[in-house]
Write an enzyme that holds these catalytic residues in place. Structure first.
Site, PDB file in Angstrom:
ATOM      1  N   ASN A   8       0.873  -1.178   0.000  1.00 18.83           N
ATOM      2  CA  ASN A   8       0.000   0.000   0.000  1.00 18.83           C
ATOM      3  C   ASN A   8       0.906   1.223   0.000  1.00 18.83           C
ATOM      4  OD1 ASN A   8      -1.769   2.070   0.478  1.00 18.83           O
ATOM      5  ND2 ASN A   8      -2.357   1.406   2.547  1.00 18.83           N
ATOM      6  N   LYS A  10       0.081   4.269  -0.225  1.00 18.19           N
ATOM      7  CA  LYS A  10      -0.533   5.465   0.383  1.00 18.19           C
ATOM      8  C   LYS A  10      -0.315   6.670  -0.551  1.00 18.19           C
ATOM      9  CE  LYS A  10      -0.057   3.181   4.780  1.00 18.19           C
ATOM     10  NZ  LYS A  10       0.040   3.273   6.252  1.00 18.19           N
ATOM     11  N   HIS A  95      -9.409   1.259   5.058  1.00 22.47           N
ATOM     12  CA  HIS A  95      -8.115   1.430   5.745  1.00 22.47           C
ATOM     13  C   HIS A  95      -8.329   2.371   6.929  1.00 22.47           C
ATOM     14  CE1 HIS A  95      -4.003   2.556   6.608  1.00 22.47           C
ATOM     15  NE2 HIS A  95      -3.631   1.474   5.929  1.00 22.47           N
ATOM     16  N   GLU A  97      -6.664   4.737   8.009  1.00 21.25           N
ATOM     17  CA  GLU A  97      -6.417   6.154   7.708  1.00 21.25           C
ATOM     18  C   GLU A  97      -7.646   6.790   7.066  1.00 21.25           C
ATOM     19  OE1 GLU A  97      -2.719   5.558   5.615  1.00 21.25           O
ATOM     20  OE2 GLU A  97      -1.789   4.968   7.511  1.00 21.25           O
ATOM     21  N   GLU A 163      -5.064  -4.851  10.567  1.00 22.44           N
ATOM     22  CA  GLU A 163      -4.027  -3.845  10.780  1.00 22.44           C
ATOM     23  C   GLU A 163      -4.307  -3.110  12.087  1.00 22.44           C
ATOM     24  OE1 GLU A 163      -2.105  -2.647   6.779  1.00 22.44           O
ATOM     25  OE2 GLU A 163      -3.827  -1.349   7.093  1.00 22.44           O
ATOM     26  N   GLY A 169       2.960   2.262  10.815  1.00 27.24           N
ATOM     27  CA  GLY A 169       3.959   3.320  10.700  1.00 27.24           C
ATOM     28  C   GLY A 169       4.699   3.627  11.990  1.00 27.24           C
ATOM     29  N   SER A 201       3.711  -2.178  10.276  1.00 32.90           N
ATOM     30  CA  SER A 201       5.159  -2.279  10.526  1.00 32.90           C
ATOM     31  C   SER A 201       5.750  -3.625  10.120  1.00 32.90           C
ATOM     32  CB  SER A 201       5.482  -1.955  11.991  1.00 32.90           C
ATOM     33  OG  SER A 201       5.137  -0.613  12.275  1.00 32.90           O
TER      34      SER A 201
END
Ligand code: 13P
Length: 239
Positions: A8, A10, A95, A97, A163, A169, A201
């Site tokens: 991904n 991003k 996701h 985010e 996730e 991250g 990660s």
């Protein structure tokens, strides 16, 4: 089950990033290995270019989000049909985010997964608890609710990505026991043929151990998928 190694990207990548993917393919003697499925989800601006360049090289291309409708007055949005038309075979939905930055609820995520299916793509449905939810021991309640709300009733082709938000991250990951426990929990609530990816990660240094866990059927990789060397090492860890 054949592992799926998905990158991904991003909001990273320009047309020159074609070189990075070429470098990745070069690390496998010029053709992607048959024993794993490799997917790259670049920003939407690169989906068409990457699909043209790499679909014949054994690398699937996916989007990072889609609108639930096929077309209409939704400035700035991209439909699942448009991604499929550009050559995408997968699309990430829900996701964390997007759940955080765009207020996407389980119902919205479910509608997007349905849109992916309608367009003939495989949805990668993301779930995962926050740090405070895990500290409160609520991670299974949270993920269980996300699964029931985000997977379409008539779901055919889909992948689940677990996730944990606090692992994205940050360089932190759950213990191998915690990953195993959550993936077993998800397996109990999904069909046996659905791949369950771990994300958060994943790096060359921890990929082998994570990918060896039962019911971990691949990885959704953020930062480390941007570098050909790192992503290749993660892919090799699955072989
Ligand atoms: P990192 O691998 O950078 O932690 O990101 C994980 C992720 O969000 C993939 O979707």
């Amino acid at each position: 089950m054949k592992p799926l190694l998905a990158g991904n990207w991003k909001m990273n990548g320009l047309s020159a990033s074609v070189n990075e993917v070429e470098k990745l393919i070069g690390m496998f003697d010029g053709s992607a290995p048959d024993d794993v499925d490799i997917l790259i989800c670049p920003p939407a601006t690169l989906v068409g270019l990457f699909a043209t360049e790499f679909s014949d090289e054994g690398i699937a291309i996916g989007g990072q989000d889609c609108h639930r409708k096929a077309s209409g007055a939704h400035t700035g949005d991209i439909s699942a049909e448009m991604l499929a038309d550009a050559g995408a075979a997968f699309v990430i939905v829900g996701h964390s985010e997007r759940r955080a930055d765009h207020g996407e609820t389980d119902a919205v995520v479910c509608a997007k997964a349905e849109a992916a299916q309608r367009a003939g793509m495989t949805a990668i449905i993301c779930v995962g608890e926050t740090e405070s939810e895990r500290k409160a021991g609520r991670e299974k309640d949270v993920v269980g609710a996300q699964l029931s709300g985000s997977i379409p009733r008539q779901a055919e082709n889909y992948v689940i990505a677990y996730e944990p938000v606090w692992a994205i991250g940050t360089g932190m990951t759950p213990t191998i026991e915690d990953i195993a426990a959550m993936h077993d929990f998800i397996r109990d609530r999904t069909r046996k043929d659905v791949r369950i990816l771990y994300g958060g990660s994943v790096k060359p240094g921890n990929a082998r151990e994570i990918l060896a866990v039962q019911n971990v059927n691949g990885a959704l990789v953020g930062g480390a998928s941007l570098k050909a060397e790192d992503f290749a090492a993660i892919i090799k860890a699955a072989l």
